[in-house]
Design a protein around this motif. Structure first.
Motif: not given
Length: 150
Positions: A19-23, A109-119
């Motif tokens: 239904l909806e996505r978030y980073d 891992i984004n451009d800055k090198g940080l770990a992210k999760m798409e939920i």
């Protein structure tokens, strides 16, 4: 220099209607981020829950870092997700509806090198919905085959 890290939950799109996505950002220790950069993580059986108005991912598997010492992390533990307060409130409010859940779709891992999760905020599919998804995928594959031959 660095390969892109993209750990997917392939089962989520089949089992749930998105239904909806978030980073969201993830709170990690030093050895956890090193294991993720090596691609040694899995989110296939994980889900998200609220504890005291904070969002946590549960059942995510990040293997122990092979060069870690006694400061190494546990492979399965709760990890806090970082979102804006407004997003957290809207997610918590929408979870009050019956049948909705929050499922991680991918870890990257984004451009800055940080770990992210798409939920994603999801609703579970029934068996007949899953069969319909399989049927649509097969027909699309056949159509693509016919188009390719011309």
């Amino acid at each position: 220099m660095q390969k892109t890290i993209n750990i997917l939950n392939r089962r989520a799109k089949f089992d749930y209607e998105i239904l909806e996505r978030y980073d969201a950002g993830i709170v990690l220790t030093g050895t956890e981020i090193k294991s993720i950069r090596l691609g040694k993580a899995s989110i296939t059986e994980s889900f998200c829950e609220f504890h005291k108005h904070e969002l946590f991912v549960i059942n995510s598997q990040i293997e122990e870092y092979s060069f870690g010492t006694h400061y190494n992390h546990k492979a399965k533990s709760e990890r806090k997700l970082l979102l804006n307060r407004k997003e957290l409130k809207s997610l918590e409010k929408s979870l009050q509806n019956k049948g909705l859940t929050i499922v991680p779709l991918r870890m990257f891992i984004n451009d800055k090198g940080l770990a992210k999760m798409e939920i994603a905020l999801c609703r579970g599919k029934k068996n007949y919905d899953k069969r319909e998804t399989i049927k649509d995928r097969d027909t699309q594959r056949d159509i693509d085959r016919v188009k390719k031959s011309f």
